[in-house]
Design a protein around this motif. Structure first.
Motif, PDB file in Angstrom:
ATOM      1  N   UNK A 170       0.854  -1.184   0.000  1.00  0.00           N
ATOM      2  CA  UNK A 170       0.000   0.000   0.000  1.00  0.00           C
ATOM      3  C   UNK A 170       0.889   1.231   0.000  1.00  0.00           C
ATOM      4  N   UNK A 171       0.266   2.388  -0.140  1.00  0.00           N
ATOM      5  CA  UNK A 171       1.037   3.631  -0.113  1.00  0.00           C
ATOM      6  C   UNK A 171       1.500   3.949   1.300  1.00  0.00           C
ATOM      7  N   UNK A 172       0.922   3.253   2.299  1.00  0.00           N
ATOM      8  CA  UNK A 172       1.273   3.539   3.691  1.00  0.00           C
ATOM      9  C   UNK A 172       2.341   2.581   4.201  1.00  0.00           C
ATOM     10  N   UNK A 173       3.270   2.198   3.352  1.00  0.00           N
ATOM     11  CA  UNK A 173       4.410   1.388   3.757  1.00  0.00           C
ATOM     12  C   UNK A 173       3.992   0.044   4.317  1.00  0.00           C
ATOM     13  N   UNK A 174       2.886  -0.500   3.834  1.00  0.00           N
ATOM     14  CA  UNK A 174       2.376  -1.759   4.352  1.00  0.00           C
ATOM     15  C   UNK A 174       2.542  -2.834   3.293  1.00  0.00           C
ATOM     16  N   UNK A 175       2.991  -4.000   3.718  1.00  0.00           N
ATOM     17  CA  UNK A 175       3.241  -5.100   2.800  1.00  0.00           C
ATOM     18  C   UNK A 175       2.283  -6.234   3.147  1.00  0.00           C
ATOM     19  N   UNK A 176       1.540  -6.722   2.163  1.00  0.00           N
ATOM     20  CA  UNK A 176       0.534  -7.740   2.428  1.00  0.00           C
ATOM     21  C   UNK A 176       0.857  -8.983   1.611  1.00  0.00           C
ATOM     22  N   UNK A 177       0.901 -10.132   2.289  1.00  0.00           N
ATOM     23  CA  UNK A 177       1.167 -11.392   1.600  1.00  0.00           C
ATOM     24  C   UNK A 177      -0.088 -12.251   1.675  1.00  0.00           C
ATOM     25  N   UNK A 178      -0.585 -12.684   0.534  1.00  0.00           N
ATOM     26  CA  UNK A 178      -1.781 -13.511   0.486  1.00  0.00           C
ATOM     27  C   UNK A 178      -1.390 -14.879  -0.044  1.00  0.00           C
ATOM     28  N   UNK A 179      -1.706 -15.899   0.725  1.00  0.00           N
ATOM     29  CA  UNK A 179      -1.253 -17.252   0.397  1.00  0.00           C
ATOM     30  C   UNK A 179      -2.464 -18.109   0.106  1.00  0.00           C
ATOM     31  N   UNK A 180      -2.365 -18.949  -0.917  1.00  0.00           N
ATOM     32  CA  UNK A 180      -3.487 -19.812  -1.255  1.00  0.00           C
ATOM     33  C   UNK A 180      -2.933 -21.135  -1.759  1.00  0.00           C
ATOM     34  N   UNK A 181      -3.381 -22.234  -1.170  1.00  0.00           N
ATOM     35  CA  UNK A 181      -2.904 -23.555  -1.599  1.00  0.00           C
ATOM     36  C   UNK A 181      -3.911 -24.161  -2.562  1.00  0.00           C
ATOM     37  N   UNK A 182      -3.438 -24.755  -3.638  1.00  0.00           N
ATOM     38  CA  UNK A 182      -4.313 -25.327  -4.661  1.00  0.00           C
ATOM     39  C   UNK A 182      -4.704 -26.748  -4.236  1.00  0.00           C
ATOM     40  N   UNK A 183      -5.549 -26.813  -3.177  1.00  0.00           N
ATOM     41  CA  UNK A 183      -5.804 -28.121  -2.602  1.00  0.00           C
ATOM     42  C   UNK A 183      -7.042 -28.793  -3.148  1.00  0.00           C
ATOM     43  N   UNK A 184      -7.753 -28.102  -4.037  1.00  0.00           N
ATOM     44  CA  UNK A 184      -8.936 -28.709  -4.632  1.00  0.00           C
ATOM     45  C   UNK A 184      -8.494 -29.843  -5.553  1.00  0.00           C
ATOM     46  N   UNK A 185      -8.848 -31.091  -5.187  1.00  0.00           N
ATOM     47  CA  UNK A 185      -8.313 -32.226  -5.952  1.00  0.00           C
ATOM     48  C   UNK A 185      -8.912 -32.281  -7.353  1.00  0.00           C
ATOM     49  N   UNK A 186     -10.049 -31.597  -7.578  1.00  0.00           N
ATOM     50  CA  UNK A 186     -10.605 -31.595  -8.935  1.00  0.00           C
ATOM     51  C   UNK A 186      -9.819 -30.663  -9.848  1.00  0.00           C
ATOM     52  N   UNK A 187      -9.266 -29.617  -9.276  1.00  0.00           N
ATOM     53  CA  UNK A 187      -8.519 -28.650 -10.090  1.00  0.00           C
ATOM     54  C   UNK A 187      -7.177 -28.337  -9.437  1.00  0.00           C
ATOM     55  N   UNK A 188      -6.276 -29.326  -9.407  1.00  0.00           N
ATOM     56  CA  UNK A 188      -5.016 -29.078  -8.701  1.00  0.00           C
ATOM     57  C   UNK A 188      -4.078 -28.136  -9.455  1.00  0.00           C
ATOM     58  N   UNK A 189      -4.418 -27.807 -10.693  1.00  0.00           N
ATOM     59  CA  UNK A 189      -3.529 -26.954 -11.482  1.00  0.00           C
ATOM     60  C   UNK A 189      -4.150 -25.602 -11.802  1.00  0.00           C
ATOM     61  N   UNK A 190      -5.194 -25.209 -11.093  1.00  0.00           N
ATOM     62  CA  UNK A 190      -5.848 -23.943 -11.403  1.00  0.00           C
ATOM     63  C   UNK A 190      -5.881 -23.064 -10.164  1.00  0.00           C
ATOM     64  N   UNK A 191      -5.560 -21.801 -10.368  1.00  0.00           N
ATOM     65  CA  UNK A 191      -5.547 -20.897  -9.217  1.00  0.00           C
ATOM     66  C   UNK A 191      -6.460 -19.705  -9.495  1.00  0.00           C
ATOM     67  N   UNK A 192      -6.962 -19.065  -8.436  1.00  0.00           N
ATOM     68  CA  UNK A 192      -7.810 -17.885  -8.641  1.00  0.00           C
ATOM     69  C   UNK A 192      -6.990 -16.736  -9.192  1.00  0.00           C
ATOM     70  N   UNK A 193      -7.437 -16.196 -10.303  1.00  0.00           N
ATOM     71  CA  UNK A 193      -6.637 -15.169 -10.968  1.00  0.00           C
ATOM     72  C   UNK A 193      -7.140 -13.789 -10.609  1.00  0.00           C
ATOM     73  N   UNK A 194      -6.213 -12.839 -10.454  1.00  0.00           N
ATOM     74  CA  UNK A 194      -6.613 -11.464 -10.196  1.00  0.00           C
ATOM     75  C   UNK A 194      -6.291 -10.606 -11.404  1.00  0.00           C
ATOM     76  N   UNK A 195      -6.244 -11.251 -12.583  1.00  0.00           N
ATOM     77  CA  UNK A 195      -5.851 -10.516 -13.775  1.00  0.00           C
ATOM     78  C   UNK A 195      -6.860  -9.434 -14.128  1.00  0.00           C
ATOM     79  N   UNK A 196      -8.160  -9.684 -13.819  1.00  0.00           N
ATOM     80  CA  UNK A 196      -9.167  -8.682 -14.139  1.00  0.00           C
ATOM     81  C   UNK A 196      -8.967  -7.422 -13.299  1.00  0.00           C
ATOM     82  N   UNK A 197      -8.418  -7.589 -12.101  1.00  0.00           N
ATOM     83  CA  UNK A 197      -8.207  -6.450 -11.213  1.00  0.00           C
ATOM     84  C   UNK A 197      -6.849  -5.802 -11.455  1.00  0.00           C
TER      85      UNK A 197
END
Lengths: 201, 595
Positions: free
Chosen positions: B77-104
């Motif tokens: 952020x502009x206020x010197x804040x660092x944010x780490x967001x972690x997500x594990x691809x544990x869905x066994x139906x889609x182990x190779x797909x991750x939520x994309x933030x490309x639209x944002x």
């Protein structure tokens, strides 16, 4: 803090200074030739070929053209087309993605000759052993056999490159190398002629 | 501005599915998401709150406790804040797909394509095509960054399979009168390799396809296989040759934050000094090249001489013209006792001459004519597409600078340095302040994102860097130990301390390093493996975000209205002959982008 006002130098003064340098035949900045052999008459046209370098070697090759090193006073210049070049200056560890482009560039040369610039081009340097580069003996044969000179360094300083280039024979360039039987036979195949692409009357 | 916690309260439908991990640094927060949709919604919120994306990291943790690939988004952020967001691809139906933030965050697209080639994981909502960094010579589904693949196995696989057919150029039909103009990957000059395909109608560039990745050297795999935490700096400083020091500094900071050790202040001061020296010589090189591209050779060669003086100053100080082999995790060492007065006088003299020459180029009518409105990247586009570094600042995002937004090293501890940085772009009243006594003031109204703006900001930043260097030198002169702590004798002690501290770090901990290099922000993500190995090192060069911005600055587009120039032409367009100038004014790194 530095408080002196910044003055814009006048264009006229720069020109006059440059002209004076030309008249009294004294270069403004350039260093003396780092190797006596560079004073020989010579004409070497170099085509640069980036095979995946980190851009460090390019910086130093570009520095060779500045008024301090002024490589053109030694009869060496960088050429825009491989067809006009005597020798390729290859930088970088030879990435697989550039193999085809490098092969085509070498094919377009009158005579396939390569100078390997920098540690990467010689043996892969810090990138050796990566899946994506074919440094050293793993390079295609036509590339490996075409290397006539190696300039070590990461990247080599401009003076080091100049010293190494002094080792090139002065008669590297010229019709004798490019066309053993000059003038070359003028054969234009009909299908390659530009007329064949024109609509017929 | 709201904190990230309120964002999570607002956006996450299942608050229990978000776990906050303990902070490792006061400005760092770390969240583990179990629900991908929540993550995407939080990122939408963050974009509105003007957070910036730092990097996207994927790790192959299928052999570890989570048994899955993991995706990490890092925002600041502009206020010197660092944010780490972690997500594990544990869905066994889609182990190779991750939520994309490309639209944002559209700037993440190049990173996603790279990840698809290297890991085979792709965004949930889109089909991906390979070929970003692994072109035709590589077999399909190679996935070199999977943890279980060795270099030998990868090479055997590549050599055993016949190469794919070269990717055929697209056969889409262009309207009558338009045609493609392919350029590269080998260019007519001493330049790096990349392929551009222009869609031209007459001379106007209608569109541009960028094909990069030719210089892919497998750097991230090399970090894991050939280097260890204490030797990785050798590779880091060769990711992008002109940003050698910035890259090695980011790497060192990542390892130091992993080992959580404090450095002596002198080391921070010297690092900041070298960072600014690198900025100066690169900006001078670019200004010289821009003058050359405008056929103003007289100024170009005079400026090139100044560049050589700074590069030789580098060599005197460190023994290397491009500032290599001076920085390592745990410290900095110099070659010999430096003469602080000589540094100061060289930098002052070079800067003064350079400002004069820069002004001369800027004021020459022929050059202005060539630069003004060429290659325009509006503020709105720079914001939306996540341009970073110098490019963003030239488009009017004047404070988009990690030295201000996420201060590191000496910039964190010295308020005066930040003040000098923020004085680069002045508001008229601030010019009266003592720290803003500038030879060439630049106002934010000048920064409208064209080639001239990028030219001007380069000249102005050289002056800022010179001011910073003078301040750092004054600070060093006041402390008697300015050399004792960076003398070569200290190197073994620094290295031993580093090895000692790393021994106490748990496996699979990670560290983040960030530096504002001369091109923009550089991020390093380093995850420790067993022993002193590197499990994963993600390098994010600023060029990754700026290549799409450059395409946008070149192609023809409708003039959406501009606060500074409401009466502009109906369309911004550039002709083919403008391309070299625009390309040079961005001067992005191919090597850093391709990895």
């Amino acid at each position: 803090m530095d408080k002196a006002p910044v003055k814009k130098p006048s264009l006229i003064w720069l020109l006059v200074r440059r002209l004076l340098g030309v008249i009294v035949r004294k270069p403004l900045y350039s260093i003396p030739p780092p190797d006596a052999r560079l004073d020989q008459p010579r004409s070497v046209f170099i085509r640069h070929l980036d095979c995946g370098s980190c851009n460090g070697c390019e910086l130093e090759l570009n520095a060779l053209s500045n008024p301090i090193y002024d490589i053109e006073r030694f009869g060496i210049r960088f050429e825009a087309s491989p067809r006009h070049a005597d020798v390729l200056a290859m930088t970088g560890p030879f990435t697989r993605n550039l193999t085809e482009a490098a092969r085509l560039t070498l094919e377009a040369m009158p005579e396939p000759l390569i100078i390997a610039i920098g540690d990467c081009a010689m043996n892969g340097g810090v990138f050796r052993n990566s899946y994506a580069v074919t440094a050293g003996d793993a390079r295609p044969d036509e590339i490996r056999q075409a290397i006539i000179l190696e300039v070590p360094g990461c990247p080599p300083a401009p003076v080091d490159i100049l010293k190494k280039l002094a080792e090139l024979p002065p008669d590297l360039s010229g019709a004798a190398v490019a066309f053993p039987s000059y003038p070359p036979p003028l054969v234009i195949e009909r299908s390659m002629s530009w007329r064949s692409t024109m609509p017929s009357r | 501005m709201a904190s990230i916690h309120s964002g999570i309260r607002e956006t996450c439908r299942a608050p229990n599915a978000v776990t906050e991990l303990p902070r490792r640094a006061p400005n760092e927060t770390h969240f583990v998401f179990e629900n991908g949709e929540d993550l995407v919604r939080l990122c939408q919120w963050a974009k509105q709150e003007s957070y910036h994306l730092c990097t996207l990291v994927v790790t192959d943790e299928r052999q570890l406790e989570d048994n899955a690939f993991k995706v990490w988004y890092v925002l600041h952020s502009a206020q010197q804040e660092l944010v780490i967001l972690e997500y594990a691809l544990q869905d066994s139906r889609q182990p190779f797909s991750f939520p994309s933030i490309q639209a944002t965050f559209p700037c993440v697209e190049l990173l996603e394509r790279e990840v698809f080639d290297l890991f085979g994981v792709s965004p949930l909502d889109r089909m991906m095509t390979g070929g970003a960094v692994l072109h035709a010579p590589y077999p399909d589904e190679l996935h070199p960054l999977w943890a279980n693949k060795s270099q030998a196995a990868l090479k055997a696989r590549i050599n055993s399979q016949a190469a794919r057919q070269p990717d055929a150029p697209g056969r889409e039909h262009l309207p009558a009168g338009m045609f493609y103009l392919p350029v590269g990957p080998i260019h007519a000059g001493v330049i790096e390799a990349g392929h551009f395909r222009f869609h031209v109608a007459g001379e106007v560039i209608e569109d541009l396809d960028l094909v990069l990745g030719y210089k892919h050297k497998g750097i991230e795999k090399l970090f894991e296989t050939r280097y260890t935490l204490d030797t990785g700096w050798e590779l880091a400083e060769r990711v992008s040759g002109d940003s050698s020091f910035a890259h090695s500094m980011a790497y060192c900071q990542a390892v130091e934050s992993l080992a959580s050790i404090e450095l002596p202040e002198t080391v921070h001061l010297w690092r900041a000094l070298f960072l600014e020296l690198e900025r100066i010589y690169n900006h001078i090189t670019d200004v010289s090249a821009l003058a050359q591209d405008m056929a103003f050779d007289l100024a170009a060669s005079d400026i090139a001489v100044l560049r050589e003086r700074i590069v030789r100053l580098n060599a005197d100080l460190t023994g290397h013209r491009l500032l290599r082999k001076v920085n390592f995790p745990g410290g900095v060492v110099l070659n010999s006792v430096p003469n602080l007065d000589a540094i100061k006088s060289t930098v002052t003299e070079v800067t003064r001459t350079f400002l004069g020459l820069g002004k001369m180029v800027m004021d020459l009518a022929a050059c202005r004519n060539r630069m003004i409105t060429t290659g325009k990247l509006t503020k709105c586009e720079a914001e939306k597409f996540g341009a970073t570094g110098l490019v963003a600042r030239a488009s009017g995002l004047c404070d988009h600078d990690l030295r201000l937004k996420l201060p590191f090293g000496a910039y964190a501890s010295m308020e005066e340095l930040r003040r000098l940085v923020s004085a680069t772009v002045a508001i008229p009243e601030a010019l009266q302040k003592p720290w803003a006594n500038r030879g060439m003031p630049v106002f934010d109204g000048d920064l409208i994102g064209d080639v001239l703006a990028r030219f001007v900001i380069r000249v102005a930043e050289v002056e800022t860097s010179a001011n910073i260097i003078r301040l750092l030198l004054d600070r060093m002169r006041s402390s008697p130990s300015f050399y004792a702590e960076v003398s070569p004798q200290r190197r073994p002690a620094y290295e031993r301390r580093m090895v000692e501290s790393l021994r106490h770090v748990q496996n699979y901990e990670f560290g983040l390093g960030y530096v504002e290099g001369w091109r923009g922000d550089i991020f390093y993500w380093v995850m420790k493996g067993p022993g002193d190995t590197i499990f994963r090192c993600k390098v994010r060069d600023p060029s990754v975000f700026n290549w799409p911005a450059m395409r946008l600055a070149i192609v023809r587009k409708r003039n959406e209205g501009d606060a500074y120039d409401p009466s502009g032409p109906p369309c911004w367009e550039n002709i083919l002959a403008d391309f070299p100038l625009i390309n040079k004014s961005f001067n992005l790194s191919y090597a850093g982008n391709d990895g």
